[in-house]
Design a protein around this motif. Sequence first.
Motif, PDB file in Angstrom:
ATOM      1  N   LYS A 266     -11.932  -5.389   6.990  1.00  0.00           N
ATOM      2  CA  LYS A 266     -10.562  -4.926   7.249  1.00  0.00           C
ATOM      3  C   LYS A 266      -9.579  -5.503   6.243  1.00  0.00           C
ATOM      4  O   LYS A 266      -8.663  -4.806   5.789  1.00  0.00           O
ATOM      5  N   HIS A 356      -1.812  -0.616   9.382  1.00  0.00           N
ATOM      6  CA  HIS A 356      -2.760  -0.589  10.507  1.00  0.00           C
ATOM      7  C   HIS A 356      -3.864  -1.627  10.304  1.00  0.00           C
ATOM      8  O   HIS A 356      -4.189  -2.397  11.231  1.00  0.00           O
ATOM      9  N   TYR A 357      -4.418  -1.659   9.110  1.00  0.00           N
ATOM     10  CA  TYR A 357      -5.468  -2.632   8.829  1.00  0.00           C
ATOM     11  C   TYR A 357      -4.932  -4.058   8.910  1.00  0.00           C
ATOM     12  O   TYR A 357      -5.626  -4.972   9.384  1.00  0.00           O
ATOM     13  N   GLU A 360      -4.784  -5.076  12.373  1.00  0.00           N
ATOM     14  CA  GLU A 360      -6.146  -5.357  12.832  1.00  0.00           C
ATOM     15  C   GLU A 360      -6.605  -6.739  12.355  1.00  0.00           C
ATOM     16  O   GLU A 360      -7.273  -7.479  13.092  1.00  0.00           O
ATOM     17  N   HIS A 363      -4.859  -9.388  14.431  1.00  0.00           N
ATOM     18  CA  HIS A 363      -5.475  -9.444  15.767  1.00  0.00           C
ATOM     19  C   HIS A 363      -6.840 -10.128  15.693  1.00  0.00           C
ATOM     20  O   HIS A 363      -7.188 -10.939  16.564  1.00  0.00           O
TER      21      HIS A 363
END
Length: 405
Positions: A266, A356-357, A360, A363
């Motif tokens: 990611k 978005h990545y 990620e 997270h």
Amino acid sequence: MPQFAYTARDAGGARIDGVLESNDTNALAETLTAQGLLLIRAEPHMSGAAAGSLKRLFEPPVGLLDMYLFCRQMATLLKAGVPLLRALKGLEESSTNGRFTRILAALREQLEAGRELSASLRQQPLFNDYVINMVRVGETTGRLPEVFRGLAVQLAFERDNRAAVRSALRYPAFVIATALAALVAVNLFVIPSFAKVYKSMKAELPAITKVLVAISDAMVNYWPVLPLGGGLLVAGVISALRRPAGRRVWDSLQLRLPIIGSLVRKASLARFTKSFGLALDAGVPVVLALDVANGTTGNIWLSERIANMKLAAERGESLARSARATGVFTPTILQMIAVGEETGSLGEMMNEVADHYQREVDHAVKDLAAKIEPLMILVLGGSILVFALGVFLPLWDLSRLALRR
């Protein structure tokens, strides 16, 4: 003949500082006395070239922060209408990093000689192909301030990305290093003491104890060889990683590691999509944007698969179809690429994919400790159990024999 920096006083008591060549301080004092001066203090003087070389040895390397500040300041100065040469001169004078100051001076000198900025950057190993190609596009399109602003955004993004990955791997690396240090200490100091006790009792040892004692004996008897072997192993690994084949194997292995592999994937794709989106926003054609952005992944295995997207784009295939063929992107990301391609907002959509990545990655970093802690506890607990069984089982057997008697 060595040089000495000296401090002396003249007949009127005035202080005089200077540098003289002399065999030693006694000869220096005699020379100054002949000149009517009284030597107060003297110390060896290092020549300018030697002092400069020593100073450069301890200079900090040029990092992502220096590159980010350079691009951001260039964008601000060029947008304000400051000529390129004057902008570089100003950054050179304000730079606090000696290495980067010399690089800026070399760039300015090449520009004064008539070279383009992109050609000057190519002469400096510090700047990668992505930065050079983006600057070349900015020179061609007249959008150099926008290009430098985009590069500053990309470098800040990459810096945060790397910091997040390092933060995630710091805890397991510390635990592993501590466990290895404890293992070495136990084998060198603890087990040999117990082994002497067992040997004096002439008792039959369990298999697990024999293994631990054999490992300990090997480490105690051949400890000089262990650092040498470890150093050779590390040197061999570093040499292999510097070769494309070895780096490819390592990069592929990283992506297959449990827990960490997903994070590395990611983070690499976040860097690629962000740089790809910025290149498209700067007006770079899709094929060239894919080419220059592919170098930012930091992973050869992923880079080779993304390179197939460039080949497909050159054949006229859609980007969404070629992205699907790589097997790298998730279905959600593929849909976003398809929408961006259909609506003509691919650059904006790729920036959304990058964000978005990045979310990620953030997270995954937060969850990494929670996922690794049970595994670490299991490994450390298993090691302690093996050690405890190997050390105390013979004592338990001996105590039972003593009670029977």
